[in-house]
Design a protein around this motif. Structure first.
Motif, PDB file in Angstrom:
ATOM      1  N   ARG A 219       0.800  -1.222   0.000  1.00 45.06           N
ATOM      2  CA  ARG A 219       0.000   0.000   0.000  1.00 45.06           C
ATOM      3  C   ARG A 219       0.833   1.272   0.000  1.00 45.06           C
ATOM      4  N   THR A 220       2.004   1.227   0.560  1.00 45.48           N
ATOM      5  CA  THR A 220       2.779   2.453   0.756  1.00 45.48           C
ATOM      6  C   THR A 220       4.068   2.429  -0.047  1.00 45.48           C
ATOM      7  N   THR A 221       4.240   3.396  -0.924  1.00 51.62           N
ATOM      8  CA  THR A 221       5.457   3.506  -1.723  1.00 51.62           C
ATOM      9  C   THR A 221       6.665   3.684  -0.810  1.00 51.62           C
ATOM     10  N   GLY A 222       7.685   2.874  -1.019  1.00 48.64           N
ATOM     11  CA  GLY A 222       8.913   2.983  -0.235  1.00 48.64           C
ATOM     12  C   GLY A 222       9.008   2.007   0.912  1.00 48.64           C
ATOM     13  N   VAL A 223       7.907   1.371   1.274  1.00 45.50           N
ATOM     14  CA  VAL A 223       7.930   0.381   2.362  1.00 45.50           C
ATOM     15  C   VAL A 223       8.378  -0.963   1.785  1.00 45.50           C
ATOM     16  N   ASP A 224       9.426  -1.545   2.368  1.00 46.11           N
ATOM     17  CA  ASP A 224       9.990  -2.785   1.851  1.00 46.11           C
ATOM     18  C   ASP A 224       9.393  -4.042   2.472  1.00 46.11           C
ATOM     19  N   ALA A 225       8.750  -3.917   3.638  1.00 46.05           N
ATOM     20  CA  ALA A 225       8.221  -5.106   4.302  1.00 46.05           C
ATOM     21  C   ALA A 225       6.994  -4.744   5.116  1.00 46.05           C
ATOM     22  N   THR A 226       5.991  -5.599   5.057  1.00 44.46           N
ATOM     23  CA  THR A 226       4.791  -5.437   5.880  1.00 44.46           C
ATOM     24  C   THR A 226       5.083  -5.952   7.282  1.00 44.46           C
ATOM     25  N   THR A 227       4.867  -5.110   8.289  1.00 49.52           N
ATOM     26  CA  THR A 227       5.182  -5.504   9.668  1.00 49.52           C
ATOM     27  C   THR A 227       4.087  -5.032  10.617  1.00 49.52           C
ATOM     28  N   GLY A 228       4.154  -5.497  11.822  1.00 53.32           N
ATOM     29  CA  GLY A 228       3.158  -5.131  12.827  1.00 53.32           C
ATOM     30  C   GLY A 228       2.991  -6.225  13.849  1.00 53.32           C
ATOM     31  N   SER A 229       3.015  -7.482  13.395  1.00 51.24           N
ATOM     32  CA  SER A 229       3.014  -8.607  14.318  1.00 51.24           C
ATOM     33  C   SER A 229       4.436  -8.764  14.832  1.00 51.24           C
ATOM     34  N   LEU A 230       4.665  -8.388  16.077  1.00 53.72           N
ATOM     35  CA  LEU A 230       6.020  -8.277  16.599  1.00 53.72           C
ATOM     36  C   LEU A 230       6.775  -9.599  16.523  1.00 53.72           C
ATOM     37  N   GLY A 231       8.044  -9.509  16.141  1.00 53.27           N
ATOM     38  CA  GLY A 231       8.899 -10.669  16.006  1.00 53.27           C
ATOM     39  C   GLY A 231       9.070 -11.118  14.575  1.00 53.27           C
ATOM     40  N   GLN A 232       8.137 -10.754  13.718  1.00 53.92           N
ATOM     41  CA  GLN A 232       8.192 -11.268  12.348  1.00 53.92           C
ATOM     42  C   GLN A 232       9.105 -10.453  11.436  1.00 53.92           C
ATOM     43  N   GLY A 233       9.224  -9.155  11.688  1.00 55.55           N
ATOM     44  CA  GLY A 233       9.999  -8.298  10.804  1.00 55.55           C
ATOM     45  C   GLY A 233      11.453  -8.708  10.695  1.00 55.55           C
ATOM     46  N   VAL A 234      12.049  -9.100  11.819  1.00 47.77           N
ATOM     47  CA  VAL A 234      13.464  -9.469  11.783  1.00 47.77           C
ATOM     48  C   VAL A 234      13.668 -10.747  10.979  1.00 47.77           C
TER      49      VAL A 234
END
Length: 277
Positions: free
Chosen positions: A107-122
């Motif tokens: 949805r957002t230009t420039g965002v490389d990864a969808t995150t929010g559920s803690l622990g998953q981004g790494v």
């Protein structure tokens, strides 16, 4: 560092636009957005190889905000760097927006990864870094995690994976602001010796002040090589960093504004706008 003054100015504007965005909405994650501002300013203003005109440029460096609740600070950074108009920031979390409360790469230009559920981004960042390494690409990956997020076991599984595969092209930042949703770290789950734990998990570790743009830049500017261990930078930060009113609150993780609180934050915005770095 290319231009210290320029990076500090970027940080000031990121802080202002983030405060305006959240205050216009009337609620949001103030504290943890403020504590990553300087790191975002250094990465996007000094360190990362990016091209806002070509957000999908294959040779770019990648950024993952594992603590996705600080999304507003990332949006402010992207807008100020030219990925989309600054005016769009005022649509945060509203119907039809491209700026949901947590980052969404679709949805957002420039965002490389969808995150929010803690622990998953790494874990996503680790996969990106391994892909680049296996393909022989020079792309770097940077990831910011929250200190409360480290309560998630998935983080430590990812850290082992990163060290095992010697992903020296991935740099982790721990936003050590010492608070999380339900209270202080020591009240919820004591972090004990973070630097010692990361060293035992196979990382090189640096601990620096979370608002020291020069130290942040010096920590991550050198390109790391295969013989070096992956790097984790522990940011000794303050929840609500850079806004005295927020820094002094018992917990600024998420605020729903009363008239009095809104006035305090509007005063802080005015002070920041009048400041000269």
């Amino acid at each position: 560092m290319k231009d210290v003054q320029e990076v500090r100015e970027l940080a000031r504007h990121i802080r202002i636009e983030t405060l305006k965005m959240l205050t216009g909405l009337g609620f949001g994650h103030y504290g943890g957005s403020m504590s990553v501002v300087e790191t975002l300013a250094v990465l996007y203003g000094d360190v990362m190889r990016i091209d806002p005109d070509k957000p999908d440029w294959q040779e770019r460096d990648y950024f993952v905000l594992s603590k996705g609740h600080a999304g507003p600070a990332l949006y402010a950074t992207l807008a100020l760097k030219g990925y989309f108009p600054v005016s769009e920031l005022q649509t945060l979390n509203q119907n039809g927006t491209r700026l949901p409360s947590h980052p969404d790469r679709l949805r957002t230009t420039g965002v490389d990864a969808t995150t929010g559920s803690l622990g998953q981004g790494v874990s996503i960042a680790a996969g990106m870094a391994l892909s680049h390494k296996l393909a022989g690409r020079s792309n770097r990956v940077f990831c910011i995690l929250g200190d409360g997020e480290l309560n998630e076991g998935q983080c430590w599984e990812a850290f082992q994976f990163i060290a095992h595969h010697n992903l020296h092209n991935l740099t982790l930042f721990i936003d050590y602001n010492k608070q999380q949703l339900d209270g202080t770290l020591d009240e919820v789950i004591k972090p004990f010796d973070l630097a010692g734990k990361f060293s035992a998990f196979g990382f090189d570790v640096q601990t620096i002040k979370g608002d020291d743009v020069v130290a942040i830049s010096e920590a991550v500017t050198p390109i790391r090589h295969a013989e070096q261990r992956p790097l984790v930078v522990i940011l000794d930060s303050i929840k609500g960093q850079g806004v005295k009113y927020l820094e002094q609150l018992a917990n600024s993780h998420h605020l729903r504004l009363t008239p009095d609180v809104k006035l305090e934050i509007e005063n802080a915005i005015a002070e920041l706008e009048a400041a000269h770095v």
